[in-house]
Design an enzyme around this catalytic site. Structure first.
Site, mmCIF file in Angstrom:
data_model
loop_
_atom_site.group_PDB
_atom_site.id
_atom_site.type_symbol
_atom_site.label_atom_id
_atom_site.label_comp_id
_atom_site.label_asym_id
_atom_site.label_seq_id
_atom_site.Cartn_x
_atom_site.Cartn_y
_atom_site.Cartn_z
ATOM 1 N N PRO A 16 1.210 -9.070 -9.631
ATOM 2 C CG PRO A 16 1.518 -10.088 -7.751
ATOM 3 C CD PRO A 16 2.280 -10.193 -9.154
ATOM 4 C CG ASN A 17 -3.367 -8.602 -5.750
ATOM 5 O OD1 ASN A 17 -4.221 -9.167 -5.115
ATOM 6 N ND2 ASN A 17 -1.750 -8.911 -4.247
ATOM 7 C CE1 TYR A 29 -0.615 0.269 -4.623
ATOM 8 C CE2 TYR A 29 -2.532 -0.927 -3.832
ATOM 9 C CZ TYR A 29 -0.830 -0.874 -3.784
ATOM 10 O OH TYR A 29 -0.558 -1.400 -3.001
ATOM 11 C CG ASN A 80 3.463 -2.177 -10.581
ATOM 12 O OD1 ASN A 80 4.458 -2.656 -9.872
ATOM 13 N ND2 ASN A 80 2.217 -0.777 -10.217
ATOM 14 C CB ALA A 83 3.096 -8.549 -3.914
ATOM 15 C CD GLU A 104 11.713 -1.314 -9.557
ATOM 16 O OE1 GLU A 104 12.593 -1.216 -9.657
ATOM 17 O OE2 GLU A 104 11.285 -1.223 -8.293
ATOM 18 N NE ARG A 117 3.754 -2.272 0.883
ATOM 19 C CZ ARG A 117 2.614 -2.826 0.927
ATOM 20 N NH1 ARG A 117 3.164 -3.912 -0.436
ATOM 21 N NH2 ARG A 117 1.402 -3.417 1.551
HETATM 22 C C1 DQA Z 1 2.769 -1.646 -5.468
HETATM 23 C C2 DQA Z 1 3.632 -1.322 -4.628
HETATM 24 C C3 DQA Z 1 3.709 -2.549 -3.752
HETATM 25 O O1 DQA Z 1 4.134 -3.046 -2.667
HETATM 26 C C4 DQA Z 1 2.235 -3.557 -3.312
HETATM 27 O O2 DQA Z 1 2.559 -4.801 -3.347
HETATM 28 C C5 DQA Z 1 1.687 -3.269 -5.162
HETATM 29 C C6 DQA Z 1 1.587 -2.704 -5.719
HETATM 30 C C7 DQA Z 1 1.881 0.446 -6.881
HETATM 31 O O3 DQA Z 1 2.449 0.311 -7.611
HETATM 32 O O4 DQA Z 1 2.587 0.947 -5.879
HETATM 33 O O5 DQA Z 1 0.869 -4.325 -5.641
HETATM 34 O O6 DQA Z 1 3.676 -2.536 -7.192
#
Ligand code: DQA
Length: 153
Positions: A16-17, A29, A80, A83, A104, A117
């Site tokens: 997501p996102n 990012y 990836n 979240a 991962e 996280r």
């Molecule tokens: C993420 C790290 C996660 O904590 C976060 O919710 C993301 C991106 C990363 O690529 O650094 O959406 O997976």
């Protein structure tokens, strides 16, 4: 059949996102869009005699279903979970069904960030993890997969 020239198939899953990359917190990012990242993943895979199929979803169930598809015909998964890394038993359980390398990937170094996280439901299911290298992390994962699969049949 010449097994030396067999094209390996990699499934790359973005959670997501990540469809908002480029616009989403670029200081964390990076400025590349997901489309740009996916095309670099495909190009790098192609150079290494592999074919990458890329997929993004904001929905946990869709990600679970895509992982289930990897049971048929894929040689490795790069994921990836975004979240969902920190919350999803369902994604963990789906990955547990696979008997192929699982990498991962995180763009950011999740250990330099908020404590919530630091926990990953995927970490001990994955073969290996790359975090904190930005989009290069995906390309490192592709190269690692190529090395892992080399000589395997
Ligand atoms: C993420 C790290 C996660 O904590 C976060 O919710 C993301 C991106 C990363 O690529 O650094 O959406 O997976």
């Amino acid at each position: 059949m010449n097994t030396e020239s067999k094209i390996r198939k990699i499934l790359v899953i973005h959670g997501p996102n990540l469809n908002m990359l480029g616009r989403r917190e670029p200081s964390l990012y990076g400025s590349a869009t997901l489309e740009e990242i996916d095309s670099e993943i495909k190009e790098t895979s192609h150079k290494l005699a592999m074919a990458a199929h890329t997929f993004q979803s904001n929905y946990e169930g869709e990600i679970v279903e895509k992982i289930q598809e990897a049971l048929e015909g894929y040689d490795a998964v790069i994921i990836n979970p975004a979240a969902y890394t920190h919350t999803s038993v369902a994604i963990r359980d789906a990955l547990l069904m696979l008997d192929i390398p699982i990498i991962e990937v995180h763009l950011s170094n999740i250990y330099k960030r908020e404590p919530f996280r630091h926990r990953s439901f995927v970490a001990d299911v994955a073969t290996a993890r790359v975090a904190g290298f930005g989009k290069e992390g995906y390309l490192m994962a592709v190269e690692a997969v190529a090395n892992m699969l080399r000589g395997k049949d």
